[in-house]
Enzyme design. Sequence first.
Site, mmCIF file in Angstrom:
data_model
loop_
_atom_site.group_PDB
_atom_site.id
_atom_site.type_symbol
_atom_site.label_atom_id
_atom_site.label_comp_id
_atom_site.label_asym_id
_atom_site.label_seq_id
_atom_site.Cartn_x
_atom_site.Cartn_y
_atom_site.Cartn_z
ATOM 1 N N GLU A 94 -4.819 3.881 6.445
ATOM 2 C CA GLU A 94 -4.547 3.711 5.021
ATOM 3 C C GLU A 94 -5.186 4.871 4.250
ATOM 4 O OE1 GLU A 94 -6.479 1.183 1.785
ATOM 5 O OE2 GLU A 94 -5.385 -0.285 2.996
ATOM 6 N N ARG A 97 0.838 -1.210 0.000
ATOM 7 C CA ARG A 97 0.000 0.000 0.000
ATOM 8 C C ARG A 97 0.873 1.261 0.000
ATOM 9 N NH1 ARG A 97 -3.163 -3.604 -0.541
ATOM 10 N NH2 ARG A 97 -5.259 -3.750 0.341
ATOM 11 N N SER A 135 -10.626 -0.654 3.497
ATOM 12 C CA SER A 135 -9.818 -0.778 4.725
ATOM 13 C C SER A 135 -9.417 0.609 5.200
ATOM 14 C CB SER A 135 -8.547 -1.576 4.456
ATOM 15 O OG SER A 135 -8.857 -2.874 4.040
HETATM 16 N N1 EPU Z 1 -10.301 -10.796 10.628
HETATM 17 C C1 EPU Z 1 -11.041 -10.891 11.779
HETATM 18 N N2 EPU Z 1 -12.056 -9.996 11.987
HETATM 19 C C2 EPU Z 1 -12.370 -9.048 11.091
HETATM 20 C C3 EPU Z 1 -11.622 -8.950 9.904
HETATM 21 C C4 EPU Z 1 -10.595 -9.839 9.692
HETATM 22 O O1 EPU Z 1 -10.779 -11.734 12.612
HETATM 23 O O2 EPU Z 1 -13.304 -8.300 11.353
HETATM 24 C C5 EPU Z 1 -9.201 -11.733 10.390
HETATM 25 C C6 EPU Z 1 -9.688 -12.959 9.655
HETATM 26 O O3 EPU Z 1 -9.343 -14.077 10.441
HETATM 27 C C7 EPU Z 1 -8.884 -13.020 8.377
HETATM 28 C C8 EPU Z 1 -7.800 -11.987 8.547
HETATM 29 O O4 EPU Z 1 -8.210 -11.128 9.588
HETATM 30 O O5 EPU Z 1 -8.274 -14.272 8.249
HETATM 31 C C9 EPU Z 1 -7.575 -11.217 7.284
HETATM 32 O O6 EPU Z 1 -8.828 -10.679 6.858
HETATM 33 P P1 EPU Z 1 -9.193 -10.494 5.294
HETATM 34 O O7 EPU Z 1 -8.858 -11.733 4.539
HETATM 35 O O8 EPU Z 1 -10.571 -9.953 5.221
HETATM 36 O O9 EPU Z 1 -8.155 -9.433 4.804
HETATM 37 P P2 EPU Z 1 -7.713 -8.069 5.482
HETATM 38 O O10 EPU Z 1 -6.313 -8.176 5.928
HETATM 39 O O11 EPU Z 1 -8.739 -7.690 6.461
HETATM 40 C C10 EPU Z 1 -6.744 -7.109 3.222
HETATM 41 C C11 EPU Z 1 -6.789 -5.804 2.505
HETATM 42 C C12 EPU Z 1 -8.107 -5.650 1.749
HETATM 43 C C13 EPU Z 1 -8.205 -6.787 0.764
HETATM 44 C C14 EPU Z 1 -8.145 -8.132 1.553
HETATM 45 C C15 EPU Z 1 -8.148 -9.324 0.650
HETATM 46 C C16 EPU Z 1 -5.416 -4.276 3.801
HETATM 47 C C17 EPU Z 1 -5.372 -3.154 4.775
HETATM 48 N N3 EPU Z 1 -6.621 -4.723 3.459
HETATM 49 O O12 EPU Z 1 -7.786 -7.076 4.211
HETATM 50 O O13 EPU Z 1 -8.035 -4.430 1.013
HETATM 51 O O14 EPU Z 1 -9.418 -6.726 0.024
HETATM 52 O O15 EPU Z 1 -6.920 -8.166 2.324
HETATM 53 O O16 EPU Z 1 -6.908 -9.441 0.036
HETATM 54 O O17 EPU Z 1 -4.367 -4.735 3.359
HETATM 55 C C18 EPU Z 1 -8.551 -2.110 0.997
HETATM 56 O O18 EPU Z 1 -7.345 -1.899 0.952
HETATM 57 O O19 EPU Z 1 -9.399 -1.174 1.019
HETATM 58 C C19 EPU Z 1 -9.024 -3.488 1.104
HETATM 59 C C20 EPU Z 1 -10.322 -3.786 1.264
#
Ligand code: EPU
Length: 338
Positions: free
Chosen positions: A334, A164, A238
């Site tokens: 972000e 990012r 995010s």
């Molecule tokens: N999780 C929780 N609770 C929550 C959210 C997440 O426990 O409320 C845990 C879950 O266990 C999951 C882990 O966190 O295994 C990761 O969650 P997720 O796969 O939803 O991905 P993320 O890290 O929350 C990132 C990006 C998203 C992108 C997704 C999928 C960032 C800051 N965010 O989210 O990007 O769509 O991965 O690759 O890197 C964005 O940048 O606007 C965005 C939506």
Amino acid sequence: MEIFTNYPLKSLNTFGINVDGKYFAQVASLEEIREGLAFAQQKKVPVMLLGGGSNILFTKDYNGLILKIGDRNMEQIAETSEHVLVKVGAGMNWDDFVAICVEKGWGGLENLSLIPGNVGASPIQNIGAYGVEIKDHFESLEYYHFEQNLIQSFFAKDCSFGYRDSIFKRKLKGKGVILSVTYKLDKKPVFNTSYGTIKEALEKMSVGELSLQAMRQAVINIRRSKLPDPNEIGNAGSFFKNPEVPKSFHDHLKNQFPNLVAFKLDNGNYKLAAGWLIDQCEWKGYREGDAGIHAKQALVLVNYAHASGQDILALSEKVMKSVKAKFGVEMEREVNVV
Ligand code: EPU
């Protein structure tokens, strides 16, 4: 080119924050950008470039000139047996571009389906999702440097891409504008199903043979199930980055919190799932007036209707403080706060 005064920005930012820009103009060419810059200089006000408005939190009226980038041209500029090079105007909606690529059978960006925003913003924060970042398919971009008054080409090596992150968020912040981006796409798509939830989504769809359409649909299904649609509830995806911490700190946390969700990085550090950290502080579904934390994804802050940017910012401060108190982790936003 028409320059508007006291222009409402509510429909131009996906958070739906109700603020005005002192001056506003839509620009579709370099001449118009130059015209806007001259106007701002004459009025002695700052200039802000606005793309899709999907990564911004306005906390007050903007006391300057907002230029909304409008160039939506798309052109295939080269082709080999393996790749096509496609040059796209900065003002093209990102997901419209991804949809066209999928339709034409050009692989690479399908995992980035449905990300809000415009093509011109895609390199700024090296947008990424489901195991893919734009840097993996980026060829070059055209950048107009305000002070130098010239157009420069940037290749991947010039962009300092990181998670990012890029040179356009750092050294070149506010120094110029991305006019177009060229992507290098695969004529024989290589499907990236490394992300667990993608595999699950594909299984649910009972797809026989993988295709770009199926990958795009899987991503759309996941995003629709977890992320709020900005057309229905104001948000900017995010709100925080996933924090990167050294192995020693990760091990110490993991000892204390065995369920910690973290991913090992190539440099030996760990990326912590900020969504998990926030979730553990029991914020999911929390609402204070019209500002809230999305009920299905703790990383996303939402504006239910009339929250101000200050309301959202204040809530984000509380979230950051609680994560710091419980885990000792400093989170970083972000979203751009203006
Ligand atoms: N999780 C929780 N609770 C929550 C959210 C997440 O426990 O409320 C845990 C879950 O266990 C999951 C882990 O966190 O295994 C990761 O969650 P997720 O796969 O939803 O991905 P993320 O890290 O929350 C990132 C990006 C998203 C992108 C997704 C999928 C960032 C800051 N965010 O989210 O990007 O769509 O991965 O690759 O890197 C964005 O940048 O606007 C965005 C939506």
